[in-house]
Write a protein that holds these residues in place. Structure first.
Motif, short mmCIF file in Angstrom:
data_model
loop_
_atom_site.label_atom_id
_atom_site.label_comp_id
_atom_site.label_asym_id
_atom_site.label_seq_id
_atom_site.Cartn_x
_atom_site.Cartn_y
_atom_site.Cartn_z
N GLU A 168 -23.49 -129.69 -31.06
CA GLU A 168 -22.48 -129.00 -31.87
C GLU A 168 -22.04 -127.73 -31.16
O GLU A 168 -22.84 -127.02 -30.55
N PHE A 169 -20.74 -127.46 -31.25
CA PHE A 169 -20.15 -126.23 -30.70
C PHE A 169 -19.51 -125.48 -31.85
O PHE A 169 -18.72 -126.05 -32.61
N LEU A 170 -19.86 -124.21 -32.02
CA LEU A 170 -19.27 -123.36 -33.05
C LEU A 170 -18.46 -122.25 -32.38
O LEU A 170 -18.89 -121.69 -31.37
N HIS A 171 -17.31 -121.94 -32.96
CA HIS A 171 -16.53 -120.79 -32.51
C HIS A 171 -16.08 -120.02 -33.74
O HIS A 171 -15.40 -120.58 -34.61
N LEU A 172 -16.51 -118.77 -33.84
CA LEU A 172 -16.19 -117.96 -35.02
C LEU A 172 -14.82 -117.30 -34.82
O LEU A 172 -14.63 -116.50 -33.91
N LEU A 173 -13.88 -117.66 -35.70
CA LEU A 173 -12.52 -117.14 -35.60
C LEU A 173 -12.34 -115.86 -36.42
O LEU A 173 -11.54 -115.00 -36.05
N VAL A 191 -24.85 -114.36 -39.54
CA VAL A 191 -26.07 -114.69 -38.79
C VAL A 191 -26.25 -116.19 -38.93
O VAL A 191 -26.23 -116.72 -40.06
N TYR A 192 -26.39 -116.88 -37.80
CA TYR A 192 -26.51 -118.35 -37.81
C TYR A 192 -27.90 -118.73 -37.32
O TYR A 192 -28.38 -118.18 -36.33
N ARG A 193 -28.56 -119.64 -38.03
CA ARG A 193 -29.90 -120.07 -37.66
C ARG A 193 -29.84 -121.41 -36.93
O ARG A 193 -29.12 -122.33 -37.33
N HIS A 194 -30.60 -121.51 -35.83
CA HIS A 194 -30.81 -122.79 -35.15
C HIS A 194 -32.30 -122.89 -34.87
O HIS A 194 -32.85 -122.12 -34.07
N GLY A 195 -33.00 -123.79 -35.58
CA GLY A 195 -34.45 -123.85 -35.48
C GLY A 195 -35.05 -122.55 -35.97
O GLY A 195 -34.73 -122.08 -37.06
N ASN A 196 -35.88 -121.90 -35.15
CA ASN A 196 -36.49 -120.63 -35.52
C ASN A 196 -35.71 -119.42 -34.99
O ASN A 196 -36.16 -118.29 -35.15
N GLN A 197 -34.59 -119.66 -34.33
CA GLN A 197 -33.82 -118.57 -33.73
C GLN A 197 -32.66 -118.16 -34.63
O GLN A 197 -32.02 -119.00 -35.27
N LEU A 198 -32.38 -116.86 -34.66
CA LEU A 198 -31.23 -116.33 -35.39
C LEU A 198 -30.22 -115.77 -34.39
O LEU A 198 -30.59 -115.11 -33.42
N LEU A 219 -21.21 -120.65 -30.08
CA LEU A 219 -22.62 -121.06 -30.06
C LEU A 219 -22.64 -122.56 -29.85
O LEU A 219 -21.93 -123.30 -30.53
N THR A 220 -23.46 -123.03 -28.90
CA THR A 220 -23.59 -124.47 -28.63
C THR A 220 -25.06 -124.83 -28.75
O THR A 220 -25.93 -124.11 -28.24
N PHE A 221 -25.36 -125.97 -29.43
CA PHE A 221 -26.76 -126.32 -29.66
C PHE A 221 -26.92 -127.80 -29.96
O PHE A 221 -25.94 -128.50 -30.26
N GLU A 222 -28.18 -128.27 -29.87
CA GLU A 222 -28.52 -129.65 -30.22
C GLU A 222 -28.48 -129.81 -31.74
O GLU A 222 -29.14 -129.05 -32.46
N GLY A 223 -27.74 -130.79 -32.21
CA GLY A 223 -27.53 -130.97 -33.65
C GLY A 223 -28.77 -131.45 -34.39
O GLY A 223 -28.86 -131.28 -35.61
N LEU A 282 -14.75 -120.73 -39.32
CA LEU A 282 -15.62 -121.19 -38.25
C LEU A 282 -15.14 -122.55 -37.77
O LEU A 282 -15.01 -123.49 -38.56
N LEU A 283 -14.84 -122.66 -36.49
CA LEU A 283 -14.48 -123.96 -35.91
C LEU A 283 -15.77 -124.65 -35.47
O LEU A 283 -16.55 -124.08 -34.72
N SER A 284 -16.00 -125.85 -35.99
CA SER A 284 -17.22 -126.61 -35.67
C SER A 284 -16.82 -127.93 -35.03
O SER A 284 -16.06 -128.70 -35.60
N ILE A 285 -17.31 -128.17 -33.80
CA ILE A 285 -17.02 -129.43 -33.10
C ILE A 285 -18.34 -130.13 -32.81
O ILE A 285 -19.22 -129.56 -32.17
N MET A 286 -18.47 -131.34 -33.33
CA MET A 286 -19.68 -132.13 -33.13
C MET A 286 -19.39 -133.25 -32.15
O MET A 286 -18.47 -134.05 -32.36
N ASN A 287 -20.17 -133.30 -31.09
CA ASN A 287 -19.99 -134.32 -30.05
C ASN A 287 -21.10 -135.33 -30.17
O ASN A 287 -22.27 -135.00 -30.03
N TYR A 288 -20.73 -136.60 -30.47
CA TYR A 288 -21.71 -137.67 -30.64
C TYR A 288 -21.86 -138.54 -29.40
O TYR A 288 -22.56 -139.52 -29.41
N SER A 289 -21.16 -138.18 -28.33
CA SER A 289 -21.16 -139.01 -27.12
C SER A 289 -22.59 -139.13 -26.57
O SER A 289 -23.34 -138.17 -26.54
N LYS A 290 -22.94 -140.32 -26.10
CA LYS A 290 -24.29 -140.56 -25.56
C LYS A 290 -24.40 -140.09 -24.11
O LYS A 290 -25.47 -139.94 -23.58
N ASP A 291 -23.24 -139.86 -23.46
CA ASP A 291 -23.29 -139.47 -22.04
C ASP A 291 -23.82 -138.05 -21.93
O ASP A 291 -23.44 -137.17 -22.67
N SER A 292 -24.70 -137.85 -20.97
CA SER A 292 -25.23 -136.50 -20.77
C SER A 292 -24.43 -135.76 -19.74
O SER A 292 -23.73 -136.31 -18.95
#
Length: 198
Positions: A142-147, A152-159, A168-172, A188-198
């Motif tokens: 997921e890619f987030l862009h705050l417009l 404060v955004y949480r991802h796992g244990n990180q703020l 902010l870019t992170f594993e969904g 907030l613009l949120s883009i989720m990429n489901y592509s299997k290609d790394s």
């Protein structure tokens, strides 16, 4: 005249074109297709030339004769003719997601029907600073862009403290979501990429 003012084909015209194209690609005669589909040659001609609306049953028989799934017949109907999809400001398809019940608005910006997309783009609006937030987890990146706003955004244990213009870019699959809204309204613009290609 700009492209976005061109009228869309009527459904009858679109279906007729699809059936005719499929028949001609296979070099099948109108008479043979009509006979096997158990309709008159005149009726098939009228269907192909959009002179008549026809039943789903007849369309289903024609698809069987032409060896194409019924879903393929309709799959491209409401997709744009070009290779791009323009969504004007404020016109994204409003969708229900976890968080909708909290008053968040999700607008899907790349809405098209048909095959599953390998990414989704949302414009998320939040305006109540006192609420609690759902946690999200999903496949892909997921890619987030705050417009607008600050949070404060949480991802796992990180703020992560985000201000307008930050990304902010992170594993969904790791649980994530807004922790605290510091300055509303937030867009907030949120883009989720489901592509299997790394």
């Amino acid at each position: 005249m700009s492209n976005d003012t061109q009228p869309r084909l009527r459904l009858e015209q679109y279906l007729g074109m699809q059936i005719k194209r499929q028949r001609q690609e296979q070099e099948l005669k109108l008479a043979d297709v009509a006979r096997i589909a158990n309709i008159s040659q005149g009726m098939l001609s009228k269907i192909e030339n959009a002179q008549v609306s026809t039943s789903l049953e007849i369309l289903s028989r024609l698809c069987d004769v032409l060896g194409m799934p019924m879903s393929k017949l309709f799959s491209q109907y409401d997709q744009p003719d070009g290779s791009a999809l323009l969504v004007k400001a404020g016109e994204g398809l409003e969708v229900v997601r976890r968080g909708t019940e909290k008053g968040h608005t999700y607008r899907l910006l790349n809405h098209t029907r048909g095959p599953k997309k390998n990414f989704e783009a949302y414009m998320v609006s939040m305006d109540d600073a006192s609420e609690e937030f759902p946690t999200f987890a999903h496949p892909g990146t997921e890619f987030l862009h705050l417009l607008e706003g600050e949070l404060v955004y949480r991802h796992g244990n990180q703020l992560y403290h985000m201000q307008a213009g930050d990304s902010l870019t992170f594993e969904g699959e790791v649980p994530h979501g807004p922790e605290q809204l510091l300055h509303v309204p937030i867009r907030l613009l949120s883009i989720m990429n489901y592509s299997k290609d790394s």
